[in-house]
Structure formats: C-alpha cells, structure tokens
Scaffold this motif. Structure first.
Motif, PDB file in Angstrom:
ATOM      1  N   THR A  93      46.708 -28.592   2.654  1.00  0.00           N
ATOM      2  CA  THR A  93      46.404 -28.624   1.584  1.00  0.00           C
ATOM      3  C   THR A  93      47.112 -28.319   0.722  1.00  0.00           C
ATOM      4  O   THR A  93      46.656 -28.110  -0.634  1.00  0.00           O
ATOM      5  CB  THR A  93      44.896 -27.934   1.604  1.00  0.00           C
ATOM      6  OG1 THR A  93      45.657 -26.670   2.391  1.00  0.00           O
ATOM      7  CG2 THR A  93      43.864 -28.767   2.415  1.00  0.00           C
ATOM      8  N   GLN A 104      47.450 -22.435   6.429  1.00  0.00           N
ATOM      9  CA  GLN A 104      47.261 -22.432   7.514  1.00  0.00           C
ATOM     10  C   GLN A 104      47.329 -23.456   8.420  1.00  0.00           C
ATOM     11  O   GLN A 104      46.161 -23.729   8.974  1.00  0.00           O
ATOM     12  CB  GLN A 104      45.678 -23.289   6.472  1.00  0.00           C
ATOM     13  CG  GLN A 104      45.011 -21.841   5.046  1.00  0.00           C
ATOM     14  CD  GLN A 104      43.679 -22.175   3.842  1.00  0.00           C
ATOM     15  OE1 GLN A 104      44.036 -23.271   4.485  1.00  0.00           O
ATOM     16  NE2 GLN A 104      43.567 -21.748   3.813  1.00  0.00           N
ATOM     17  N   ALA A 121      39.831 -22.924   8.465  1.00  0.00           N
ATOM     18  CA  ALA A 121      39.565 -24.194   7.175  1.00  0.00           C
ATOM     19  C   ALA A 121      38.785 -24.691   7.062  1.00  0.00           C
ATOM     20  O   ALA A 121      38.322 -25.992   6.365  1.00  0.00           O
ATOM     21  CB  ALA A 121      40.017 -23.679   6.631  1.00  0.00           C
ATOM     22  N   GLU A 122      40.515 -26.185   7.639  1.00  0.00           N
ATOM     23  CA  GLU A 122      40.141 -27.363   7.928  1.00  0.00           C
ATOM     24  C   GLU A 122      38.937 -28.167   8.231  1.00  0.00           C
ATOM     25  O   GLU A 122      38.349 -28.583   8.141  1.00  0.00           O
ATOM     26  CB  GLU A 122      42.025 -28.202   8.077  1.00  0.00           C
ATOM     27  CG  GLU A 122      42.792 -28.244   7.398  1.00  0.00           C
ATOM     28  CD  GLU A 122      43.922 -27.771   7.195  1.00  0.00           C
ATOM     29  OE1 GLU A 122      45.128 -27.717   6.252  1.00  0.00           O
ATOM     30  OE2 GLU A 122      43.559 -27.775   8.389  1.00  0.00           O
ATOM     31  N   ALA A 182      35.672 -27.041   9.224  1.00  0.00           N
ATOM     32  CA  ALA A 182      35.237 -26.506   8.787  1.00  0.00           C
ATOM     33  C   ALA A 182      34.641 -27.312   7.692  1.00  0.00           C
ATOM     34  O   ALA A 182      33.446 -27.474   7.036  1.00  0.00           O
ATOM     35  CB  ALA A 182      35.370 -24.543   8.396  1.00  0.00           C
ATOM     36  N   GLY A 183      35.480 -27.515   6.952  1.00  0.00           N
ATOM     37  CA  GLY A 183      35.539 -28.612   6.327  1.00  0.00           C
ATOM     38  C   GLY A 183      35.353 -30.079   6.272  1.00  0.00           C
ATOM     39  O   GLY A 183      34.644 -30.645   6.025  1.00  0.00           O
ATOM     40  N   ILE A 184      35.911 -30.619   7.868  1.00  0.00           N
ATOM     41  CA  ILE A 184      35.446 -32.062   8.059  1.00  0.00           C
ATOM     42  C   ILE A 184      33.968 -31.265   9.048  1.00  0.00           C
ATOM     43  O   ILE A 184      33.298 -32.649   8.880  1.00  0.00           O
ATOM     44  CB  ILE A 184      36.649 -31.815   9.263  1.00  0.00           C
ATOM     45  CG1 ILE A 184      38.063 -32.409   8.511  1.00  0.00           C
ATOM     46  CG2 ILE A 184      35.828 -33.200  10.129  1.00  0.00           C
ATOM     47  CD1 ILE A 184      39.388 -32.226   9.762  1.00  0.00           C
ATOM     48  N   ALA A 205      31.738 -30.090   7.998  1.00  0.00           N
ATOM     49  CA  ALA A 205      30.458 -29.826   6.562  1.00  0.00           C
ATOM     50  C   ALA A 205      29.859 -31.230   6.944  1.00  0.00           C
ATOM     51  O   ALA A 205      29.318 -31.516   5.869  1.00  0.00           O
ATOM     52  CB  ALA A 205      31.401 -28.818   5.492  1.00  0.00           C
ATOM     53  N   ARG A 206      31.319 -32.175   5.676  1.00  0.00           N
ATOM     54  CA  ARG A 206      31.361 -33.370   5.829  1.00  0.00           C
ATOM     55  C   ARG A 206      30.543 -34.244   6.756  1.00  0.00           C
ATOM     56  O   ARG A 206      29.262 -34.841   6.132  1.00  0.00           O
ATOM     57  CB  ARG A 206      32.563 -34.003   5.657  1.00  0.00           C
ATOM     58  CG  ARG A 206      33.265 -33.434   4.761  1.00  0.00           C
ATOM     59  CD  ARG A 206      33.195 -34.447   3.259  1.00  0.00           C
ATOM     60  NE  ARG A 206      33.278 -35.707   3.581  1.00  0.00           N
ATOM     61  CZ  ARG A 206      34.222 -36.303   3.496  1.00  0.00           C
ATOM     62  NH1 ARG A 206      35.517 -36.214   2.534  1.00  0.00           N
ATOM     63  NH2 ARG A 206      34.081 -37.718   3.367  1.00  0.00           N
ATOM     64  N   LEU A 247      38.781 -37.629   3.903  1.00  0.00           N
ATOM     65  CA  LEU A 247      38.615 -37.206   3.973  1.00  0.00           C
ATOM     66  C   LEU A 247      40.051 -36.404   2.901  1.00  0.00           C
ATOM     67  O   LEU A 247      41.530 -37.127   3.261  1.00  0.00           O
ATOM     68  CB  LEU A 247      39.719 -36.673   5.390  1.00  0.00           C
ATOM     69  CG  LEU A 247      38.325 -36.524   6.668  1.00  0.00           C
ATOM     70  CD1 LEU A 247      39.197 -36.337   8.261  1.00  0.00           C
ATOM     71  CD2 LEU A 247      37.105 -35.916   6.491  1.00  0.00           C
ATOM     72  N   ASP A 248      40.118 -35.215   2.711  1.00  0.00           N
ATOM     73  CA  ASP A 248      41.618 -34.353   2.052  1.00  0.00           C
ATOM     74  C   ASP A 248      42.557 -34.376   2.689  1.00  0.00           C
ATOM     75  O   ASP A 248      43.663 -34.521   2.097  1.00  0.00           O
ATOM     76  CB  ASP A 248      41.466 -33.143   1.483  1.00  0.00           C
ATOM     77  CG  ASP A 248      39.624 -33.107   0.419  1.00  0.00           C
ATOM     78  OD1 ASP A 248      39.384 -34.673  -0.224  1.00  0.00           O
ATOM     79  OD2 ASP A 248      39.186 -32.709   0.085  1.00  0.00           O
ATOM     80  N   GLN A 249      42.516 -34.185   4.008  1.00  0.00           N
ATOM     81  CA  GLN A 249      44.235 -33.410   5.076  1.00  0.00           C
ATOM     82  C   GLN A 249      44.670 -34.915   4.614  1.00  0.00           C
ATOM     83  O   GLN A 249      45.439 -34.782   4.884  1.00  0.00           O
ATOM     84  CB  GLN A 249      43.294 -32.994   5.892  1.00  0.00           C
ATOM     85  CG  GLN A 249      42.994 -31.476   6.143  1.00  0.00           C
ATOM     86  CD  GLN A 249      41.590 -32.035   5.279  1.00  0.00           C
ATOM     87  OE1 GLN A 249      40.812 -33.066   5.194  1.00  0.00           O
ATOM     88  NE2 GLN A 249      40.657 -30.555   5.755  1.00  0.00           N
TER      89      GLN A 249
END
Length: 229
Positions: free
Chosen positions: A38, A55, A65-66, A68-70, A72-73, A99-101
C-alpha cells in the motif's frame, strides 16, 4: 417478515465453504493477492515501494490491516454475490483486480516492465559503441601491444648483455687480458732497447709507465679474486 427475510440474507449459507473448494481457479490465484504493498510513491523505485511497506509480512501473507480491508469488502456483499464470486471466473477476476493491493502490485509490475524495457533500449544503443571499443582493443593487442612486447624483449636482451659484461667474472677477465697486453708491450720495449732501437732515457720512461700500469691492474685483479672467494 421483512426483518426475518433480511436476517436470513445476512446469515451465511451452511454450504458456503463446501462449494468453493471444487471451483475453477487455481491455488495460486488466491495467493496472488497476498503480496500487497500500500506504500506507493512516484519518487522511489518499485523495488523500494515493495520492500518499504511495514505492514506487509515477509512470508507473503497480507497484514492484519490489509486482510481487514478485504474482509470489509466481502462483508458488504450478499450471500448470492459471494457464491457468484466463487463460481463465476469473470466475476472473481473483476473483484480480485479491483482490490487496492492487487492494483498496487499491477502498478509495480508495469513500472518494472517499463524500467526493464528502458534498460534494454539503452543497452541496444550502447551496442555499437561496445563493438567499436572491442575492435580498438583487438587492434591494440595485435599491433601496438605486439610491437611493445618486441621492444621490451630487445631491451631485456640488451640489459642481460650489459649485466654480463659488468659481472665480476667479466671484469676480472678484462683485467687479465689488459695485464697480458701490458706485459707483452713491456717485453717488446725491452727487446727494442736490447737491439738499440731506442735510447736509455726513452726506454726507462716508457718501461716504467708500462710496468706501473701492469702492477696496478695486477693488484686489482688479485683483490677481485680474493673478494669472490
């Protein structure tokens, strides 16, 4: 009824984890999103951006954190949408690439490809110069270097000859020959005096000079031989 219907849609399907295990995508697909980064900046190279993310785990797994973002999506999607992701290849690819990653990894890949292409172009541009330098080196080796080696060999031979001529043995030999010559000249002068070809004063002067030179060289010869023992 609306509340009950909504509650049923939010609850996970009991067969939710059984259907994806036999799905179409290979095991490496899921792992391709486990190398996110990120930390993105245009002022550093792709290698630095990939390695400077504190991270990201060094084992290739997403950070908490990553992950958790996935999650959440995924939580925002219904059970039908989740099942579609597992069964529909195009839907899964669309979600995966959103995905941002994954976008970050794709950007890094594109930048690395551009850098590689740029380096390849620069190498091709320098190829002609490299060939010219190589030809120059070949010319130097075959002409200038060969001439220099011949000159060096000639100088080495001259040095060896000079060293041999000034060696102790050579110098003693020269003294020996000079002494023999002086002795011979002395005998010839003495013979002329006996035959009355020269007068006494001239004989004495020349004979004395020859004998002094002879004995001086004889002393040097003796000292040289003594030092070499």
């Amino acid at each position: 009824m609306l509340a009950n219907s909504s509650s049923q849609q939010q609850q996970p399907d009991p067969n939710f984890q059984e259907s994806p295990t036999q799905s179409w995508y290979p095991p490496s697909v899921a792992g391709s999103s486990s190398h996110p980064s990120t930390h993105n900046s245009s002022s550093v190279s792709p290698h630095q951006r990939a390695s400077d993310n504190p991270q990201s785990s060094s084992r290739g797994q997403p950070s908490p954190a990553e992950a958790a973002g996935i999650i959440a999506r995924l939580k925002d999607k219904s059970v039908d949408e989740l099942q579609r992701l597992l069964k529909d290849k195009e839907a899964y690819n669309a979600f995966f690439n959103s995905l941002d990653q994954v976008k970050t990894q794709n950007n890094l890949r594109d930048e690395l490809r551009k850098e590689t292409m740029q380096l390849a172009r620069e190498n091709l541009e320098k190829e002609q110069r490299i060939l010219e330098l190589r030809n120059q080196c070949t010319i130097i080796r075959t002409t200038e270097l060969a001439a220099a080696q011949d000159r060096l060999a000639d100088l080495e031979r001259q040095k060896d000859e000079i060293m041999r001529s000034y060696s102790p043995a050579a110098l003693l030999d020269k003294l020996q020959k000079s002494m023999a010559k002086l002795d011979e000249e002395s005998e010839e002068l003495h013979q002329k005096f006996l035959e009355k070809d020269i007068d006494l004063p001239t004989f004495v002067q020349k004979y004395k000079k020859l004998r002094m030179a002879y004995h001086k060289q004889a002393l040097l010869h003796l000292a040289g031989k003594t030092s070499l023992r």
